[in-house]
Design a protein around this motif. Structure first.
Motif, PDB file in Angstrom:
ATOM      1  N   GLY A   1      -6.982   2.700  -2.889  1.00  0.00           N
ATOM      2  CA  GLY A   1      -5.646   2.552  -3.465  1.00  0.00           C
ATOM      3  C   GLY A   1      -4.598   2.604  -2.378  1.00  0.00           C
ATOM      4  O   GLY A   1      -4.892   2.405  -1.190  1.00  0.00           O
ATOM      5  N   ARG A   2      -3.368   2.898  -2.754  1.00  0.00           N
ATOM      6  CA  ARG A   2      -2.250   2.872  -1.811  1.00  0.00           C
ATOM      7  C   ARG A   2      -2.358   3.944  -0.736  1.00  0.00           C
ATOM      8  O   ARG A   2      -1.660   3.884   0.279  1.00  0.00           O
ATOM      9  CB  ARG A   2      -0.927   2.999  -2.552  1.00  0.00           C
ATOM     10  CG  ARG A   2      -0.677   4.352  -3.183  1.00  0.00           C
ATOM     11  CD  ARG A   2       0.670   4.389  -3.881  1.00  0.00           C
ATOM     12  NE  ARG A   2       1.774   4.198  -2.971  1.00  0.00           N
ATOM     13  CZ  ARG A   2       2.339   5.181  -2.277  1.00  0.00           C
ATOM     14  NH1 ARG A   2       1.891   6.420  -2.373  1.00  0.00           N
ATOM     15  NH2 ARG A   2       3.358   4.930  -1.486  1.00  0.00           N
TER      16      ARG A   2
ATOM     17  N   SER B   1      -0.922  -2.142  -5.097  1.00  0.00           N
ATOM     18  CA  SER B   1      -1.259  -0.964  -5.884  1.00  0.00           C
ATOM     19  C   SER B   1      -0.923  -1.222  -7.350  1.00  0.00           C
ATOM     20  O   SER B   1       0.148  -1.744  -7.670  1.00  0.00           O
ATOM     21  CB  SER B   1      -0.496   0.261  -5.377  1.00  0.00           C
ATOM     22  OG  SER B   1       0.903   0.072  -5.478  1.00  0.00           O
TER      23      SER B   1
ATOM     24  N   LEU C   1      -6.214  -0.831  -6.961  1.00  0.00           N
ATOM     25  CA  LEU C   1      -5.667  -2.022  -6.318  1.00  0.00           C
ATOM     26  C   LEU C   1      -6.011  -3.288  -7.085  1.00  0.00           C
ATOM     27  O   LEU C   1      -6.952  -3.310  -7.881  1.00  0.00           O
ATOM     28  CB  LEU C   1      -6.221  -2.169  -4.894  1.00  0.00           C
ATOM     29  CG  LEU C   1      -5.951  -1.053  -3.895  1.00  0.00           C
ATOM     30  CD1 LEU C   1      -6.659  -1.347  -2.587  1.00  0.00           C
ATOM     31  CD2 LEU C   1      -4.460  -0.863  -3.671  1.00  0.00           C
TER      32      LEU C   1
END
Length: 414
Positions: free
Chosen positions: A258-259, A288, A309
């Motif tokens: 993810g981010r 994201s 994501l």
């Protein structure tokens, strides 16, 4: 050359500083028209970082709470995120309690002490001696007790010079990339928001009398149309592999969850998986899809993407143009942040249906060619900076421990 058998000595942080204190325990009276910034630990990142969210105070509050900050001052975050470091360069600031400051004595190299504070040894010390469970805190008394080795002053300066040279080149690259990004964003806004793209005579379209027509998104240039995002992009939602397939030693496919794996533009490797589910290809745009929705990076290699994501790939091979569309849709993505019971999120159906204004093909290609050139320069400098960062991080512990010695010339290094 001098004899390299130079002796090091053990010191405490308290021995090398003339003062070590923290900032204001409380809240000053803010003044949006003030000339002084109120900063905390989150404003420290090699230097003091000021942005639009940084609050200001006036001269009265500054005089009340100012500290003895000068060209020998180093700042460190000691509450919340521990160990963020900055050197003080004359900024007009008032310190909050999550930042401490200390002034290095003249018979020690300020930059050498800064790199000591950036070392793994100090970070381990912070983790061991901090208090608190949810919010970590490091006391000033414990800060003063941190013990480390220092060589003679000339060698301190030589070590700091090597590390500073690498950091300076990294910072130059970062500043160039910031300008490249600003250039591309400026062109995008001028062409596709203000509709001042060059017409057939090379003149700005709208201000030169270019015809505008009604659309569901307002007035747009004649020949342009409103489309949905799925018309121009292939959208792939991430899917996380089994946790048992994760590893950190490079076995399998690089995996971005993810981010948390994002940096300014390209993600960093942390995990790999031997059982990849959803794949993004080199050049795909990663976004994201869990709060905060809409943060953007670019895949600079084939990778597995987790459920935090999604990836976008242009249907007409114009990924650079698609990148700037997505960067400028951030506010639209924020609309979906409230979805879900625990995390804000956005799903594939919502993404596909987002309305965008689509120019004619010639204008899209023109912009894409410009943006692609800028993006290639950005990538080159980013990859160079990563190599320099790895070199610095490899050298730092070896130089600071004396494992790797620095030969000295007779002339002093400033």
């Amino acid at each position: 050359m001098r004899d390299v058998s130079r002796k090091w000595k053990e010191v405490k942080l308290a021995d090398v500083v003339s003062i070590l204190g923290d900032g204001l325990h409380g809240t000053p009276k803010y003044d949006e028209n003030g000339d002084y910034y109120f900063i905390n630990g989150n404003n420290l990142n090699g230097r003091i970082v000021i942005d639009e969210k940084t609050k200001k105070v006036g001269i009265i509050e500054y005089e009340k709470y100012k500290k003895d900050l000068n060209d020998r001052t180093i700042l460190v975050s000691i509450n919340g995120t521990l160990g963020r470091v900055a050197t003080y360069n004359g900024e007009n600031v008032v310190l909050g309690k999550s930042a401490c400051y200390f002034n290095v004595k003249d018979d020690y190299s300020k930059n050498y002490i800064k790199y000591t504070i950036l070392s793994d040894k100090f970070r381990n010390y912070l983790n061991t001696h901090s208090t608190g469970t949810t919010i970590k805190n490091m006391g000033l008394k414990q800060m003063r007790e941190f013990t480390f080795q220092v060589p003679p002053l000339q060698e301190q300066k030589a070590i700091a010079h090597i590390l500073s040279t690498l950091d300076e080149k990294i910072e130059v690259n970062n500043q160039i990339n910031k300008k490249l990004e600003e250039m591309a964003q400026t062109i995008f806004k001028h062409w596709f928001v203000d509709f001042e793209f060059p017409n057939e005579n090379g003149e700005p379209y709208k201000s030169s009398g270019g015809e505008m027509v009604e659309s569901e998104l307002g007035m747009i240039p004649k020949g342009w149309e409103v489309r949905e995002l799925e018309d121009i992009a292939i959208i792939t939602m991430g899917q996380s592999p089994k946790g048992s397939s994760y590893n950190e030693h490079g076995d399998g496919t690089v995996f971005y969850q993810g981010r948390t794996d994002f940096t300014n533009r390209f993600p960093v490797r942390r995990l790999y998986t031997t059982e990849p589910k959803r794949i993004a290809k080199t050049g795909d745009i990663l976004m994201s899809v869990r709060a905060p929705v809409g943060d953007i990076n670019i895949a600079n290699e084939e990778c597995c993407i987790g459920r935090g994501l999604c990836s976008f790939r242009s249907k007409n091979s114009m990924n650079s143009y698609l990148l700037y569309i997505l960067l400028n849709l951030k506010e639209k993505f924020d609309v979906f942040n409230g979805e879900g019971t625990v995390f804000g999120s956005i799903n594939q159906k919502d993404l596909k249906g987002i309305k965008i204004i689509m120019p004619n093909d010639s204008i899209v290609k023109y912009f894409n060619d410009i943006a692609t050139s800028l993006d290639k320069k950005y990538l080159y400098l980013e990859m160079e900076s990563r190599k320099l960062t790895n070199l610095r991080d490899t050298l730092l512990p070896k130089l600071m421990s004396g494992e790797l010695r620095v030969p000295l010339e007779d002339d002093d290094i400033s």
